[in-house]
Design a protein around this motif. Structure first.
Motif, PDB file in Angstrom:
ATOM      1  N   TYR A  14       2.926  74.246  85.567  1.00 63.12           N
ATOM      2  CA  TYR A  14       3.806  75.182  86.269  1.00 63.12           C
ATOM      3  C   TYR A  14       3.794  74.901  87.765  1.00 63.12           C
ATOM      4  O   TYR A  14       2.717  74.809  88.382  1.00 63.12           O
ATOM      5  N   LEU A  15       4.997  74.773  88.317  1.00 62.56           N
ATOM      6  CA  LEU A  15       5.180  74.479  89.730  1.00 62.56           C
ATOM      7  C   LEU A  15       5.726  75.725  90.433  1.00 62.56           C
ATOM      8  O   LEU A  15       6.736  76.290  90.010  1.00 62.56           O
ATOM      9  N   ARG A  16       5.050  76.139  91.498  1.00 68.07           N
ATOM     10  CA  ARG A  16       5.478  77.323  92.238  1.00 68.07           C
ATOM     11  C   ARG A  16       5.559  77.006  93.728  1.00 68.07           C
ATOM     12  O   ARG A  16       4.689  76.319  94.265  1.00 68.07           O
ATOM     13  N   PHE A  17       6.597  77.539  94.371  1.00 68.73           N
ATOM     14  CA  PHE A  17       6.766  77.348  95.813  1.00 68.73           C
ATOM     15  C   PHE A  17       7.737  78.396  96.347  1.00 68.73           C
ATOM     16  O   PHE A  17       8.511  78.993  95.593  1.00 68.73           O
ATOM     17  N   ARG A  18       7.675  78.636  97.649  1.00 69.31           N
ATOM     18  CA  ARG A  18       8.653  79.527  98.284  1.00 69.31           C
ATOM     19  C   ARG A  18      10.009  78.845  98.292  1.00 69.31           C
ATOM     20  O   ARG A  18      10.090  77.623  98.417  1.00 69.31           O
ATOM     21  N   PHE A  19      11.044  79.665  98.196  1.00 69.64           N
ATOM     22  CA  PHE A  19      12.383  79.094  98.058  1.00 69.64           C
ATOM     23  C   PHE A  19      12.693  78.111  99.186  1.00 69.64           C
ATOM     24  O   PHE A  19      12.474  78.379 100.367  1.00 69.64           O
ATOM     25  N   SER A  20      13.180  76.952  98.766  1.00 68.62           N
ATOM     26  CA  SER A  20      13.626  75.909  99.687  1.00 68.62           C
ATOM     27  C   SER A  20      14.619  75.058  98.925  1.00 68.62           C
ATOM     28  O   SER A  20      14.334  74.609  97.803  1.00 68.62           O
ATOM     29  N   GLU A  21      15.773  74.858  99.514  1.00 70.30           N
ATOM     30  CA  GLU A  21      16.792  74.038  98.844  1.00 70.30           C
ATOM     31  C   GLU A  21      16.270  72.635  98.569  1.00 70.30           C
ATOM     32  O   GLU A  21      16.591  72.032  97.540  1.00 70.30           O
ATOM     33  N   THR A  22      15.461  72.114  99.491  1.00 63.30           N
ATOM     34  CA  THR A  22      14.886  70.769  99.310  1.00 63.30           C
ATOM     35  C   THR A  22      13.975  70.741  98.090  1.00 63.30           C
ATOM     36  O   THR A  22      14.062  69.838  97.243  1.00 63.30           O
ATOM     37  N   PHE A  23      13.090  71.752  97.995  1.00 63.96           N
ATOM     38  CA  PHE A  23      12.147  71.795  96.885  1.00 63.96           C
ATOM     39  C   PHE A  23      12.860  72.019  95.551  1.00 63.96           C
ATOM     40  O   PHE A  23      12.499  71.417  94.537  1.00 63.96           O
ATOM     41  N   VAL A  24      13.872  72.877  95.560  1.00 61.96           N
ATOM     42  CA  VAL A  24      14.640  73.131  94.334  1.00 61.96           C
ATOM     43  C   VAL A  24      15.332  71.857  93.879  1.00 61.96           C
ATOM     44  O   VAL A  24      15.359  71.531  92.678  1.00 61.96           O
ATOM     45  N   SER A  25      15.876  71.123  94.826  1.00 65.41           N
ATOM     46  CA  SER A  25      16.557  69.868  94.506  1.00 65.41           C
ATOM     47  C   SER A  25      15.598  68.861  93.874  1.00 65.41           C
ATOM     48  O   SER A  25      15.939  68.182  92.902  1.00 65.41           O
ATOM     49  N   ILE A  26      14.371  68.791  94.425  1.00 62.77           N
ATOM     50  CA  ILE A  26      13.361  67.874  93.874  1.00 62.77           C
ATOM     51  C   ILE A  26      12.957  68.331  92.477  1.00 62.77           C
ATOM     52  O   ILE A  26      12.850  67.515  91.547  1.00 62.77           O
ATOM     53  N   ALA A  27      12.712  69.640  92.319  1.00 56.31           N
ATOM     54  CA  ALA A  27      12.297  70.177  91.019  1.00 56.31           C
ATOM     55  C   ALA A  27      13.334  69.888  89.943  1.00 56.31           C
ATOM     56  O   ALA A  27      12.999  69.568  88.790  1.00 56.31           O
ATOM     57  N   LYS A  28      14.625  69.998  90.294  1.00 53.61           N
ATOM     58  CA  LYS A  28      15.696  69.724  89.339  1.00 53.61           C
ATOM     59  C   LYS A  28      15.759  68.254  88.951  1.00 53.61           C
ATOM     60  O   LYS A  28      16.190  67.911  87.840  1.00 53.61           O
ATOM     61  N   LEU A  55       4.239  64.465  91.055  1.00 53.80           N
ATOM     62  CA  LEU A  55       3.279  64.320  92.158  1.00 53.80           C
ATOM     63  C   LEU A  55       3.829  63.420  93.258  1.00 53.80           C
ATOM     64  O   LEU A  55       3.696  63.725  94.453  1.00 53.80           O
ATOM     65  N   ASN A  56       4.441  62.318  92.864  1.00 60.16           N
ATOM     66  CA  ASN A  56       5.011  61.389  93.851  1.00 60.16           C
ATOM     67  C   ASN A  56       6.137  62.042  94.653  1.00 60.16           C
ATOM     68  O   ASN A  56       6.269  61.825  95.868  1.00 60.16           O
ATOM     69  N   ALA A  57       6.936  62.876  93.971  1.00 53.81           N
ATOM     70  CA  ALA A  57       8.073  63.515  94.636  1.00 53.81           C
ATOM     71  C   ALA A  57       7.631  64.576  95.648  1.00 53.81           C
ATOM     72  O   ALA A  57       8.234  64.726  96.716  1.00 53.81           O
ATOM     73  N   PHE A  58       6.559  65.316  95.301  1.00 53.04           N
ATOM     74  CA  PHE A  58       6.117  66.402  96.175  1.00 53.04           C
ATOM     75  C   PHE A  58       4.957  66.024  97.099  1.00 53.04           C
ATOM     76  O   PHE A  58       4.546  66.840  97.918  1.00 53.04           O
ATOM     77  N   GLU A  59       4.425  64.817  96.949  1.00 52.97           N
ATOM     78  CA  GLU A  59       3.315  64.378  97.805  1.00 52.97           C
ATOM     79  C   GLU A  59       3.629  64.505  99.300  1.00 52.97           C
ATOM     80  O   GLU A  59       2.791  65.001 100.068  1.00 52.97           O
ATOM     81  N   PRO A  60       4.830  64.095  99.766  1.00 51.98           N
ATOM     82  CA  PRO A  60       5.125  64.221 101.207  1.00 51.98           C
ATOM     83  C   PRO A  60       5.174  65.667 101.696  1.00 51.98           C
ATOM     84  O   PRO A  60       5.155  65.910 102.909  1.00 51.98           O
TER      85      PRO A  60
END
Length: 376
Positions: A14-28, A55-60
Motif C-alpha cells: 500500500y502506497l500513501r502520500f499527500r495529494f500531488s498531481e506528480t505523485f498521482v501520475s507516477i502511481a497511475k 521504488l525506482n519511480a518514487f526514489e527521487p
C-alpha cells in the motif's frame, strides 16, 4: 511523506502520500495498481518487478519503506553486492557489511539514495547511546558506510569519521590442564578430534571446519589452511602425538559416511569434518561442541572456541617459541597482533621480579649482616 507498507492479509503493498498531481501520475503509471478512495491509498500486488518499478519511480521523491518487507529480488543493495564481487571480498566481510547497511536502512526507513549524512550520524549515535554496541562493531559499521556510500555510490565523497579509541582487553587463556580437561570431556571421537586439531594447529573455527582430508599431510606433520582470514593460504603444525588418533578417526569417519551415503558419495565427500548434505560441519555446531565440552569440564573462565587458538599461541610462547614463528603459524599479517600473547604468557611473567621483592630481599640481607656482626 510517501510511505510504502506491506499488508499480509491481502498480500499487497500500500502506497500513501499527500495529494500531488506528480505523485498521482507516477502511481497511475505503475502496472496493476488500484486506488482506494476510503483511505486515499494505492495498492500493488506483491510482485518483485512491480515493486522494483515502484521504488525506482518514487526514489527521487524520498519514499519511506520497511526494508524487511521488500522482496529480495528488488535488489535494493545490488550495487553493494556487485562491488564486493568485483573486489573479491570474503564471504564473512560481505555478510558483515551487508548487515550494517541493512540495519541502517531499517533504522532510517529509506532507500540508499535517500540516506543523508545526518542519518549516518543519528544511527551511529543510536548504536553507542541506546544499544550500547561494542566499539569494534561500531568501527565495523563505519567501515561499511565508508565503503558503500563513499567508494561505491560516491554519495558522500569526503565521508570520514573521528577515530575511536578501542578497548584493550586481554584474552582469557586456558591452562594446559584446563585444555586437556576439555578434550577429555568429549566421548564423541569426531567432536574430540575437531577440538584437538584446532588446538594442535592454532586454527580459527572457520578454518578447522573447512579442512579437507587433502589438507592434512601426515608425512610432514603439517596442516594446509586454504584461503584463511584475508584470503591467504598458510601451513601450520600438526602434533606428532595426534597422528595415530587421527588415522583412527579417518576410519570412523569413512564408516559413518557409508552408513548414510553410497560408496561413491562417501569418496566424493572432501571434508575432514563432514556435516549434512556434502557440506562441512556448521560453524554454530562446532561452537556448541566446544561450549558443551567446557561446561562438562567445569571451566569457570569466560571462553569460546577461539580460546583454543589463544591457548595454542600462549603455550607455544611459554615453551620458548620465537614470536615471529608463532605469527607465521597463526597467519597474522602484523606481529603486533601476535604480541598480545606476551602479556598473558605465564612463564614470561613469572621470570619478572617485583621491585618490592628486591627491596625486601635487600633489607633482609642487611639485617642478617647486622645480626652476624653482633654475634661475632
Amino acid at each position: 511523506m510517501i510511505k510504502l507498507r506491506f499488508s499480509l492479509p491481502d498480500n499487497r503493498f500500500y502506497l500513501r502520500f499527500r495529494f500531488s498531481e506528480t505523485f498521482v501520475s507516477i502511481a497511475k503509471s505503475i502496472p496493476k495498481g488500484s486506488y482506494h478512495p476510503e483511505d486515499k491509498s494505492w495498492s500493488y500486488p506483491n510482485e518483485p518487478t512491480i515493486i522494483k518499478q515502484l521504488l525506482n519511480a518514487f526514489e527521487p521523491h524520498d519514499i519511506r519503506i520497511s526494508p524487511k518487507e521488500i522482496p529480495k529480488q528488488c535488489g535494493i543493495l545490488e550495487d553493494y553486492f556487485k562491488a564486493t564481487r568485483e573486489r573479491n571480498f570474503t564471504f564473512c566481510t560481505t555478510k558483515t557489511y551487508y548487515s550494517h547497511l541493512f540495519q541502517l536502512l531499517d533504522f532510517t526507513g529509506k532507500l540508499p539514495a535517500n540516506v543523508k549524512m545526518f542519518d549516518l550520524e543519528n544511527y551511529l549515535d543510536h548504536l553507542v547511546k541506546e544499544r550500547r554496541t561494542k566499539v569494534a562493531s561500531v568501527r565495523s559499521s563505519r567501515q561499511a558506510f565508508i565503503f558503500y556510500f563513499r567508494e561505491v555510490r560516491k554519495q558522500f565523497t569526503n565521508l570520514k569519521f573521528p577515530r575511536m579509541k578501542t578497548e584493550s582487553k586481554l584474552p582469557e587463556v586456558l591452562s594446559a590442564e584446563e585444555t586437556k580437561a576439555i578434550f577429555n570431556a568429549l566421548p564423541n571421537r569426531k567432536h574430540k578430534m575437531l577440538l584437538l586439531i584446532s588446538y594442535s594447529s592454532g586454527l580459527r573455527v572457520s578454518e578447522v571446519i573447512h579442512l579437507k582430508i587433502t589438507d592434512i599431510d601426515l608425512t610432514r606433520n603439517m596442516v594446509r589452511v586454504t584461503q584463511g582470514k584475508g584470503k591467504k593460504d598458510r601451513y601450520t603444525v600438526l602434533a606428532a602425538s595426534l597422528i595415530d588418533e587421527l588415522k583412527e578417526y579417518l576410519k570412523v569417519r569413512e564408516y559413518n559416511l557409508l552408513l548414510r551415503e553410497s560408496y561413491n558419495e562417501m569418496r566424493a565427500n572432501p571434508w575432514l569434518f563432514p556435516g549434512a548434505k556434502n557440506r562441512p560441519l556448521h560453524i554454530r555446531t562446532a561452537e556448541s561442541i566446544f561450549t558443551n565440552a567446557a561446561k562438562k569440564a567445569k571451566i569457570q573462565k569466560k571462553v569460546s572456541f577461539h580460546s583454543l587458538r589463544h591457548a595454542f599461541a600462549t603455550h607455544l610462547l611459554e615453551l620458548g617459541t620465537d614470536l615471529r614463528m608463532i605469527q607465521t603459524l597463526l597467519g597474522h599479517a602484523s606481529v603486533r597482533t601476535t604480541q598480545i600473547y606476551t602479556k598473558v604468557a605465564r612463564s614470561r611473567l613469572e621470570n619478572i621480579i617485583s621491585p618490592l621483592d628486591r627491596i625486601t630481599n635487600t633489607i633482609e640481607k642487611t639485617n642478617q649482616n647486622k645480626e652476624q656482626k653482633k654475634n661475632k
